[in-house]
Design a protein around this motif. Structure first.
Motif, mmCIF file in Angstrom:
data_model
loop_
_atom_site.group_PDB
_atom_site.id
_atom_site.type_symbol
_atom_site.label_atom_id
_atom_site.label_comp_id
_atom_site.label_asym_id
_atom_site.label_seq_id
_atom_site.Cartn_x
_atom_site.Cartn_y
_atom_site.Cartn_z
ATOM 1 N N SER A 177 1.061 -1.879 -0.602
ATOM 2 C CA SER A 177 0.112 -0.681 -0.109
ATOM 3 C C SER A 177 0.648 1.377 0.303
ATOM 4 O O SER A 177 0.171 1.630 -1.066
ATOM 5 N N HIS A 178 2.060 1.183 0.953
ATOM 6 C CA HIS A 178 3.079 2.860 0.373
ATOM 7 C C HIS A 178 3.294 2.806 -0.560
ATOM 8 O O HIS A 178 3.369 3.708 -1.298
ATOM 9 N N LEU A 179 3.584 1.853 -1.088
ATOM 10 C CA LEU A 179 4.612 1.859 -2.976
ATOM 11 C C LEU A 179 3.782 1.973 -3.458
ATOM 12 O O LEU A 179 3.829 3.415 -3.920
ATOM 13 N N CYS A 180 1.798 1.667 -3.427
ATOM 14 C CA CYS A 180 1.501 1.633 -4.068
ATOM 15 C C CYS A 180 1.346 3.776 -4.500
ATOM 16 O O CYS A 180 0.877 4.408 -5.320
ATOM 17 N N ALA A 181 1.268 4.183 -3.415
ATOM 18 C CA ALA A 181 0.939 5.573 -2.651
ATOM 19 C C ALA A 181 1.695 6.842 -3.284
ATOM 20 O O ALA A 181 1.955 7.556 -3.362
ATOM 21 N N ALA A 182 2.920 5.895 -3.202
ATOM 22 C CA ALA A 182 3.975 6.353 -3.635
ATOM 23 C C ALA A 182 4.246 6.542 -5.532
ATOM 24 O O ALA A 182 5.507 7.237 -5.772
ATOM 25 N N LEU A 183 2.789 5.811 -6.000
ATOM 26 C CA LEU A 183 3.556 6.009 -7.448
ATOM 27 C C LEU A 183 1.874 6.460 -7.768
ATOM 28 O O LEU A 183 1.007 6.044 -7.905
ATOM 29 N N PRO A 184 1.359 7.570 -8.455
ATOM 30 C CA PRO A 184 0.574 7.949 -8.538
ATOM 31 C C PRO A 184 -0.067 7.293 -10.294
ATOM 32 O O PRO A 184 -1.512 6.667 -9.986
ATOM 33 N N PHE A 185 0.069 6.140 -10.470
ATOM 34 C CA PHE A 185 -0.651 5.639 -11.238
ATOM 35 C C PHE A 185 -0.552 4.048 -11.005
ATOM 36 O O PHE A 185 -1.405 3.483 -11.995
ATOM 37 N N ALA A 186 0.005 3.476 -9.671
ATOM 38 C CA ALA A 186 -0.568 2.314 -9.621
ATOM 39 C C ALA A 186 -2.234 2.729 -8.342
ATOM 40 O O ALA A 186 -1.907 3.712 -7.251
ATOM 41 N N THR A 187 -2.840 1.861 -8.300
ATOM 42 C CA THR A 187 -3.663 1.454 -7.082
ATOM 43 C C THR A 187 -3.666 -0.039 -6.129
ATOM 44 O O THR A 187 -3.581 -0.642 -6.722
ATOM 45 N N ALA A 188 -3.890 0.060 -4.973
ATOM 46 C CA ALA A 188 -3.283 -1.285 -3.998
ATOM 47 C C ALA A 188 -4.625 -1.617 -3.349
ATOM 48 O O ALA A 188 -5.273 -0.156 -3.833
ATOM 49 N N PRO A 189 -4.999 -3.062 -3.685
ATOM 50 C CA PRO A 189 -6.673 -3.151 -3.973
ATOM 51 C C PRO A 189 -6.613 -3.052 -1.951
ATOM 52 O O PRO A 189 -5.659 -3.019 -0.879
ATOM 53 N N LEU A 190 -7.982 -3.354 -1.405
ATOM 54 C CA LEU A 190 -8.075 -2.503 -0.149
ATOM 55 C C LEU A 190 -7.341 -3.880 0.040
ATOM 56 O O LEU A 190 -7.946 -5.028 -0.455
ATOM 57 N N THR A 191 -7.410 -3.861 1.554
ATOM 58 C CA THR A 191 -6.752 -5.419 2.298
ATOM 59 C C THR A 191 -7.498 -5.290 3.485
ATOM 60 O O THR A 191 -7.869 -6.682 3.868
ATOM 61 N N THR A 192 -8.958 -4.615 3.405
ATOM 62 C CA THR A 192 -9.782 -4.956 4.973
ATOM 63 C C THR A 192 -10.731 -4.521 4.720
ATOM 64 O O THR A 192 -10.977 -3.337 3.342
ATOM 65 N N PRO A 193 -12.030 -5.638 4.568
ATOM 66 C CA PRO A 193 -13.152 -4.570 3.906
ATOM 67 C C PRO A 193 -13.548 -3.280 4.070
ATOM 68 O O PRO A 193 -12.990 -2.652 5.793
ATOM 69 N N GLN A 194 -14.209 -2.858 3.505
ATOM 70 C CA GLN A 194 -14.833 -1.476 3.505
ATOM 71 C C GLN A 194 -15.657 -1.183 4.278
ATOM 72 O O GLN A 194 -17.125 -1.677 3.740
#
Ligand code: B4P
Length: 198
Positions: A177-194
């Protein structure tokens, strides 16, 4: 073309995160360590040259590694971009890579995965015996950390504020999630239910 460059100490999880990012973005994952290990396993000329150097925890020559990277990133599957894991590892490699990327007109995205030394040692100890990596022995790992401190850590100064630091402690999902947040074109999948509120 996006060139994503993952920096970090041995055992920081560059390989783990690069593989996930490659899958999520559909870009090739280029690990110089994995390419060299494969060459050693196949007994090629490259492997013969690299085997003892790697087992001792030292860096393979800049010339050899640049050759590997240049050849790999000129392959057609890298035309949209690629993820570099384990390259560059010193300033000479960073300068050579800068030249190659500017010729290709690639945008550089540099992310450093920061992990404290005691955690690095615990992770590598944990995989001893399972992966059979010769360079995970106590002695070789100590040497790899020394090489990292003297040759690779100064890359953070070399890149200055072009490099984004992320915390490499926590679960693999959290680091991703931290890695994806550092890259504007990447999205981390949600790891906890919303939580849905009505
Ligand atoms: P590499 O293959 O790059 O190995 P590394 O830096 O030790 O590993 P990495 O940071 O990728 O850690 P990993 O994800 O595996 O290099 C090996 C050797 O090749 C070098 O020493 C050198 O001789 C040569 N070489 C490579 N590139 C070169 C270059 N450019 N120039 C010259 N020589 C070069 O993770 C480590 C462990 O932690 C794993 O067991 C993983 O499961 C675990 N882990 C990962 N994330 C975790 C998390 N969040 N929590 C807990 N555990 C985690």
């Amino acid at each position: 073309m996006n060139a994503i460059i993952l920096l970090g100490a041995p055992g920081s999880g560059k390989g783990t995160q690069a593989a996930r990012l490659a899958e999520s973005l559909g870009l090739p994952h280029i690990s110089t360590g994995a390419i060299l290990r494969q060459a050693v396993a196949d007994g090629t000329e490259l492997g013969m040259a690299a085997r003892d150097i790697m087992a001792a925890g030292r860096l393979v020559s800049d010339e050899i590694v640049l050759g590997i990277v240049e050849e790999r990133i000129s392959a057609p599957d890298c035309s949209r971009g690629f993820i570099l894991d384990g390259y560059p590892r010193n300033q000479a490699q960073a300068r050579a890579l800068g030249g190659v990327l500017s010729r290709l007109g690639a945008a550089e995205w540099i992310v450093n995965i920061a992990v404290p030394p005691e955690e690095l040692a615990a992770r590598v100890r944990g995989r001893r015996g399972t992966d059979g990596r010769q360079d995970d022995s106590e002695e070789a790992f100590r040497r790899r950390l020394e090489v990292y401190e003297s040759e690779s850590f100064p890359l953070l100064d070399h890149y200055g504020d072009r490099a984004v630091n992320i915390a490499g402690l926590g679960s693999r999902d959290e680091v991703f999630s931290h890695l994806c947040a550092a890259l504007p074109f990447a999205t981390a999948p949600l790891t906890t239910p919303q939580l849905v509120t009505r």
